[in-house]
Design a protein around this motif. Sequence first.
Motif, PDB file in Angstrom:
ATOM      1  N   UNK A 154      32.263  -8.348 -10.117  1.00 20.22           N
ATOM      2  CA  UNK A 154      30.979  -8.482  -9.413  1.00 20.22           C
ATOM      3  C   UNK A 154      30.008  -7.347  -9.749  1.00 20.22           C
ATOM      4  N   UNK A 155      30.259  -6.607 -10.771  1.00 12.79           N
ATOM      5  CA  UNK A 155      29.421  -5.450 -11.079  1.00 12.79           C
ATOM      6  C   UNK A 155      28.434  -5.759 -12.205  1.00 12.79           C
ATOM      7  N   UNK A 156      27.230  -5.259 -12.098  1.00 19.58           N
ATOM      8  CA  UNK A 156      26.673  -4.508 -10.983  1.00 19.58           C
ATOM      9  C   UNK A 156      26.214  -5.466  -9.883  1.00 19.58           C
ATOM     10  N   UNK A 157      26.162  -4.953  -8.677  1.00 23.26           N
ATOM     11  CA  UNK A 157      25.845  -5.830  -7.541  1.00 23.26           C
ATOM     12  C   UNK A 157      24.535  -5.427  -6.868  1.00 23.26           C
ATOM     13  N   UNK A 158      23.698  -6.426  -6.631  1.00 26.64           N
ATOM     14  CA  UNK A 158      22.507  -6.227  -5.795  1.00 26.64           C
ATOM     15  C   UNK A 158      22.931  -6.369  -4.341  1.00 26.64           C
ATOM     16  N   UNK A 159      22.563  -5.389  -3.516  1.00 30.09           N
ATOM     17  CA  UNK A 159      23.044  -5.367  -2.133  1.00 30.09           C
ATOM     18  C   UNK A 159      21.908  -5.089  -1.167  1.00 30.09           C
ATOM     19  N   UNK A 160      22.052  -5.589   0.032  1.00 30.27           N
ATOM     20  CA  UNK A 160      21.280  -5.116   1.186  1.00 30.27           C
ATOM     21  C   UNK A 160      19.765  -5.183   0.971  1.00 30.27           C
ATOM     22  N   UNK A 161      19.338  -6.317   0.433  1.00 28.45           N
ATOM     23  CA  UNK A 161      17.890  -6.544   0.282  1.00 28.45           C
ATOM     24  C   UNK A 161      17.293  -6.882   1.644  1.00 28.45           C
ATOM     25  N   UNK A 162      16.254  -6.204   2.013  1.00 26.41           N
ATOM     26  CA  UNK A 162      15.482  -6.609   3.189  1.00 26.41           C
ATOM     27  C   UNK A 162      14.019  -6.240   3.032  1.00 26.41           C
ATOM     28  N   UNK A 163      13.216  -7.066   3.698  1.00 26.43           N
ATOM     29  CA  UNK A 163      11.779  -6.808   3.817  1.00 26.43           C
ATOM     30  C   UNK A 163      11.462  -6.961   5.308  1.00 26.43           C
ATOM     31  N   UNK A 164      10.727  -6.048   5.870  1.00 22.24           N
ATOM     32  CA  UNK A 164      10.437  -6.142   7.316  1.00 22.24           C
ATOM     33  C   UNK A 164       9.694  -7.454   7.591  1.00 22.24           C
ATOM     34  N   UNK A 165       9.956  -8.065   8.754  1.00 26.05           N
ATOM     35  CA  UNK A 165       9.426  -9.414   8.995  1.00 26.05           C
ATOM     36  C   UNK A 165       7.918  -9.543   8.777  1.00 26.05           C
ATOM     37  N   UNK A 202       0.866  -1.169   0.000  1.00 31.51           N
ATOM     38  CA  UNK A 202       0.000   0.000   0.000  1.00 31.51           C
ATOM     39  C   UNK A 202       0.911   1.230   0.000  1.00 31.51           C
ATOM     40  N   UNK A 203       0.800   2.140   0.965  1.00 32.05           N
ATOM     41  CA  UNK A 203       1.627   3.347   0.856  1.00 32.05           C
ATOM     42  C   UNK A 203       2.817   3.343   1.807  1.00 32.05           C
ATOM     43  N   UNK A 204       3.114   2.207   2.387  1.00 33.54           N
ATOM     44  CA  UNK A 204       4.125   2.193   3.437  1.00 33.54           C
ATOM     45  C   UNK A 204       5.394   1.471   2.990  1.00 33.54           C
ATOM     46  N   UNK A 205       6.549   2.071   3.226  1.00 34.98           N
ATOM     47  CA  UNK A 205       7.814   1.418   2.870  1.00 34.98           C
ATOM     48  C   UNK A 205       8.037   0.219   3.779  1.00 34.98           C
ATOM     49  N   UNK A 206       8.193  -0.966   3.143  1.00 36.79           N
ATOM     50  CA  UNK A 206       8.355  -2.200   3.910  1.00 36.79           C
ATOM     51  C   UNK A 206       9.594  -2.978   3.482  1.00 36.79           C
ATOM     52  N   UNK A 207      10.324  -2.436   2.504  1.00 32.93           N
ATOM     53  CA  UNK A 207      11.522  -3.132   2.063  1.00 32.93           C
ATOM     54  C   UNK A 207      12.435  -2.209   1.281  1.00 32.93           C
TER      55      UNK A 207
END
Length: 167
Positions: free
Chosen positions: A72-83, A55-60
């Motif tokens: 290693x370029x380009x690199x995807x880094x620091x992926x997270x989604x709140x639990x 919806x409108x809330x940042x969750x990841x």
Amino acid sequence: MPAQEPQPQVTVRLATAEDREALEANETTKTTGLTARYLEMQDEGDFYVVVGLLDDEIRGRVILDCRHSNELAPEMKLLWVVPDARRQGLGVALTSYLEKLAAELGHDAIFLGVTPDNPAAIPLYISLDYTPTGAHRSAVNLSVIDGENGGTDEPTEAIYRKSLKLR
Ligand SMILES: CC(C)(COP(=O)(O)OP(=O)(O)OC[C@H]1O[C@@H](n2cnc3c(N)ncnc32)[C@H](O)[C@@H]1OP(=O)(O)O)[C@@H](O)C(=O)NCCC(=O)NCCS
């Protein structure tokens, strides 16, 4: 039949300065100040901070780092989604957005590092056609939201790659 819960709307976009507060709300003592630094690095170029919203809330959040021209370029880094927002498609949506962005920037492949015992990320990456390259590296544990003591401080990561060329 009981009415079905409406599914939240998934949106993914580049972060802006206005997102800083929402992103900082998920920092730990180990990551304090990094949101501001990442947004600065985005302004400096070749570094993209991408946010995922339910919806409108940042969750990841995830980052595409194109600053280096190493293997290693380009690199995807620091992926997270709140639990409490997991298993609703944000991980896939964030990763797919990054792949499209990398392809638009002219890259043929995208790389990432993941600890070999990550129970959620590895099935996610495998399901999206990432494959282990066989290379490893030591990394710094910047666990944002899975507790202050999640894992060792210097884990070994396996390097995965996905081709961005049409097959
Ligand atoms: C990895 C992570 C980003 C996944 O985010 P997510 O929003 O839950 O992912 P999605 O909902 O898009 O999941 C897509 C698919 O990935 C796989 N997957 C995701 N979480 C999983 C889990 N805990 N166990 C097994 N498979 C999982 C499943 O195949 C899932 O599809 P399904 O839900 O239809 O079964 C999230 O678990 C996370 O933030 N983990 C902590 C931080 C982290 O480890 N980041 C990665 C660093 S390399």
